[in-house]
Design a protein around this motif. Structure first.
Motif, PDB file in Angstrom:
ATOM      1  N   TRP A 285      41.685  31.605  27.274  1.00 42.37           N
ATOM      2  CA  TRP A 285      42.373  31.095  28.131  1.00 42.37           C
ATOM      3  C   TRP A 285      41.065  30.419  28.728  1.00 42.37           C
ATOM      4  N   HIS A 286      40.131  30.778  29.229  1.00 40.87           N
ATOM      5  CA  HIS A 286      39.028  29.844  29.907  1.00 40.87           C
ATOM      6  C   HIS A 286      38.660  28.572  29.269  1.00 40.87           C
ATOM      7  N   ALA A 287      38.635  28.597  27.828  1.00 42.14           N
ATOM      8  CA  ALA A 287      38.455  27.430  27.275  1.00 42.14           C
ATOM      9  C   ALA A 287      39.534  26.313  27.614  1.00 42.14           C
ATOM     10  N   ARG A 288      40.763  26.908  27.809  1.00 43.23           N
ATOM     11  CA  ARG A 288      41.870  26.100  28.205  1.00 43.23           C
ATOM     12  C   ARG A 288      41.784  25.640  29.530  1.00 43.23           C
ATOM     13  N   LEU A 289      41.504  26.554  30.553  1.00 43.82           N
ATOM     14  CA  LEU A 289      41.348  26.267  31.901  1.00 43.82           C
ATOM     15  C   LEU A 289      40.327  25.082  31.930  1.00 43.82           C
ATOM     16  N   GLU A 290      39.324  25.150  31.218  1.00 43.80           N
ATOM     17  CA  GLU A 290      38.224  24.118  31.272  1.00 43.80           C
ATOM     18  C   GLU A 290      38.624  22.613  30.934  1.00 43.80           C
ATOM     19  N   GLU A 291      39.654  22.743  29.943  1.00 41.48           N
ATOM     20  CA  GLU A 291      40.101  21.399  29.384  1.00 41.48           C
ATOM     21  C   GLU A 291      40.882  20.824  30.359  1.00 41.48           C
ATOM     22  N   TRP A 292      41.354  21.629  31.375  1.00 41.46           N
ATOM     23  CA  TRP A 292      42.198  21.200  32.370  1.00 41.46           C
ATOM     24  C   TRP A 292      41.293  20.739  33.820  1.00 41.46           C
ATOM     25  N   GLY A 293      40.003  20.971  33.515  1.00 46.37           N
ATOM     26  CA  GLY A 293      39.029  20.737  34.615  1.00 46.37           C
ATOM     27  C   GLY A 293      38.917  21.790  35.719  1.00 46.37           C
ATOM     28  N   GLY A 294      39.210  22.831  35.266  1.00 47.48           N
ATOM     29  CA  GLY A 294      39.066  24.453  36.068  1.00 47.48           C
ATOM     30  C   GLY A 294      37.940  25.218  35.481  1.00 47.48           C
ATOM     31  N   ALA A 295      37.838  26.365  36.005  1.00 48.85           N
ATOM     32  CA  ALA A 295      36.741  27.224  35.613  1.00 48.85           C
ATOM     33  C   ALA A 295      37.175  28.435  36.401  1.00 48.85           C
ATOM     34  N   TYR A 296      36.849  29.651  36.043  1.00 47.30           N
ATOM     35  CA  TYR A 296      37.087  30.840  36.691  1.00 47.30           C
ATOM     36  C   TYR A 296      36.469  30.800  38.091  1.00 47.30           C
ATOM     37  N   GLY A 297      37.247  31.212  39.055  1.00 48.82           N
ATOM     38  CA  GLY A 297      37.028  31.100  40.491  1.00 48.82           C
ATOM     39  C   GLY A 297      37.302  29.912  40.992  1.00 48.82           C
ATOM     40  N   CYS A 298      37.637  28.778  40.514  1.00 50.38           N
ATOM     41  CA  CYS A 298      38.195  27.527  41.218  1.00 50.38           C
ATOM     42  C   CYS A 298      39.508  27.833  41.958  1.00 50.38           C
ATOM     43  N   ILE A 299      40.052  28.918  41.845  1.00 47.31           N
ATOM     44  CA  ILE A 299      41.153  29.244  42.686  1.00 47.31           C
ATOM     45  C   ILE A 299      41.266  30.709  42.985  1.00 47.31           C
ATOM     46  N   PRO A 300      41.674  31.088  44.172  1.00 48.40           N
ATOM     47  CA  PRO A 300      41.706  32.603  44.512  1.00 48.40           C
ATOM     48  C   PRO A 300      42.630  33.426  43.466  1.00 48.40           C
ATOM     49  N   ALA A 301      42.449  34.750  43.452  1.00 50.54           N
ATOM     50  CA  ALA A 301      43.094  35.602  42.610  1.00 50.54           C
ATOM     51  C   ALA A 301      43.306  36.789  43.444  1.00 50.54           C
ATOM     52  N   HIS A 302      44.160  37.561  42.745  1.00 45.65           N
ATOM     53  CA  HIS A 302      44.406  38.990  43.579  1.00 45.65           C
ATOM     54  C   HIS A 302      44.163  40.255  42.620  1.00 45.65           C
ATOM     55  N   SER A 303      44.124  41.112  43.263  1.00 48.79           N
ATOM     56  CA  SER A 303      43.824  42.456  42.487  1.00 48.79           C
ATOM     57  C   SER A 303      44.959  43.395  42.384  1.00 48.79           C
ATOM     58  N   SER A 304      46.223  43.022  42.357  1.00 47.55           N
ATOM     59  CA  SER A 304      47.283  44.024  42.427  1.00 47.55           C
ATOM     60  C   SER A 304      47.158  45.025  41.213  1.00 47.55           C
ATOM     61  N   LEU A 305      46.864  44.350  39.853  1.00 51.79           N
ATOM     62  CA  LEU A 305      46.620  45.236  38.854  1.00 51.79           C
ATOM     63  C   LEU A 305      45.531  46.599  39.045  1.00 51.79           C
ATOM     64  N   TRP A 306      44.422  46.116  39.557  1.00 46.84           N
ATOM     65  CA  TRP A 306      43.432  47.499  39.699  1.00 46.84           C
ATOM     66  C   TRP A 306      44.077  48.227  40.908  1.00 46.84           C
ATOM     67  N   SER A 307      44.842  47.630  41.998  1.00 46.58           N
ATOM     68  CA  SER A 307      45.408  48.506  42.905  1.00 46.58           C
ATOM     69  C   SER A 307      46.348  49.663  42.204  1.00 46.58           C
ATOM     70  N   SER A 308      47.107  49.155  41.456  1.00 43.87           N
ATOM     71  CA  SER A 308      47.995  50.091  40.616  1.00 43.87           C
ATOM     72  C   SER A 308      47.124  51.155  39.786  1.00 43.87           C
ATOM     73  N   ALA A 309      46.092  50.718  39.192  1.00 41.56           N
ATOM     74  CA  ALA A 309      45.213  51.385  38.552  1.00 41.56           C
ATOM     75  C   ALA A 309      44.507  52.598  39.150  1.00 41.56           C
ATOM     76  N   MET A 310      44.304  52.346  40.452  1.00 40.63           N
ATOM     77  CA  MET A 310      43.729  53.386  41.337  1.00 40.63           C
ATOM     78  C   MET A 310      44.630  54.482  41.657  1.00 40.63           C
ATOM     79  N   GLU A 311      46.082  53.865  41.942  1.00 36.68           N
ATOM     80  CA  GLU A 311      46.907  54.685  42.265  1.00 36.68           C
ATOM     81  C   GLU A 311      47.499  55.716  41.150  1.00 36.68           C
ATOM     82  N   THR A 312      46.996  55.419  39.735  1.00 34.86           N
ATOM     83  CA  THR A 312      47.301  56.232  38.821  1.00 34.86           C
ATOM     84  C   THR A 312      46.145  56.895  38.155  1.00 34.86           C
ATOM     85  N   ALA A 313      44.996  56.951  38.903  1.00 31.69           N
ATOM     86  CA  ALA A 313      43.447  57.401  38.368  1.00 31.69           C
ATOM     87  C   ALA A 313      43.594  58.902  37.987  1.00 31.69           C
ATOM     88  N   ASP A 314      44.536  59.657  38.454  1.00 32.55           N
ATOM     89  CA  ASP A 314      44.588  61.259  37.980  1.00 32.55           C
ATOM     90  C   ASP A 314      45.412  61.539  37.089  1.00 32.55           C
TER      91      ASP A 314
END
Length: 230
Positions: A162-191
């Motif tokens: 997917w990053h290779a595809r992103l580069e083809e569109w002129g982007g790169a990881y970090g060119c747009i903000p992201a969110h961490s909802s996946l990890w928030s749910s992971a921490m809620e289920t850590a036990d």
């Protein structure tokens, strides 16, 4: 023209930290240690590279599950290391409306999925000694580790693709903000492994499957056959 415009928008935000990506830690002496090492690796590409090396060593039979006797079994971090060049915002503040933003969201999701695969190995796969001198032991059958190592390898491959595809569109990881909802749910289920599997791998992944047809139609309608796999 569209790709050129996307590139001009993306360039100012490409603030890669060379140290985070250029230095890939050596594969530690056991699968559990490797899992924790990936979680503590910040760079997205370094995280994927260490994953690939650890998977190769595991499949070659040169990486045991547990550290040598007498060596402490590391705990997974409360939160994985993240690239300094990726700005994390609350989910409602991140827009995925543009094609570039949508592909970037997939890149970020795959990086998070690498961490989730290793976290489930390190967090739920080993029974750490309860007292002094009590050895650690596997808490899950061999198939558990084989399955999650395979998933980690697949997520690393997806991240690169997917990053290779992103580069083809002129982007790169970090060119747009992201969110961490996946990890928030992971921490809620850590036990609870059952809760982790239900929330992350049923609820979140099911949501992804729900929106996939619409995302595919949008990409297809825009003439982006490569992103839809055609």
């Amino acid at each position: 023209m569209a790709a050129t415009a996307a590139k001009s928008r993306a360039e100012p935000a490409m603030a890669f930290n060379a140290d985070e990506e250029a230095t890939v830690p050596a594969v530690p002496g056991s699968l559990i240690e490797a899992a924790v090492a990936v979680l503590n690796t910040a760079g997205g590409f370094a995280k994927a590279a260490l994953t690939e090396r650890a998977v190769e060593a595991w499949r070659a039979g040169s990486l045991p599950l547990l550290p040598d006797a007498g060596k402490e079994v590391p705990m997974p971090p409360a939160e994985p290391a993240r690239p300094s060049y990726v700005e994390l915002l609350p989910p409602g503040k991140v827009s995925n409306k543009s094609r570039l933003a949508g592909i970037h969201a997939l890149v970020h999701a795959e990086s998070c999925a690498i961490d989730l695969s290793w976290d489930i190995i390190a967090r739920f796969g080993v029974r750490r000694g309860a007292g002094a001198g009590e050895p650690a032991a596997a808490a899950m059958p061999p198939a558990f580790f084989e399955d999650w190592v395979r998933v980690a390898a697949e997520e690393a491959d997806h991240f690169r693709s997917w990053h290779a595809r992103l580069e083809e569109w002129g982007g790169a990881y970090g060119c747009i903000p992201a969110h961490s909802s996946l990890w928030s749910s992971a921490m809620e289920t850590a036990d609870s492994l059952a809760a982790r599997l239900a929330i992350i791998h049923c609820v979140h992944e099911a949501r992804g499957l729900d929106v996939y047809p619409l995302a595919r139609r949008k990409l297809d309608g825009a003439g982006d056959k490569l992103s839809v796999g055609e």
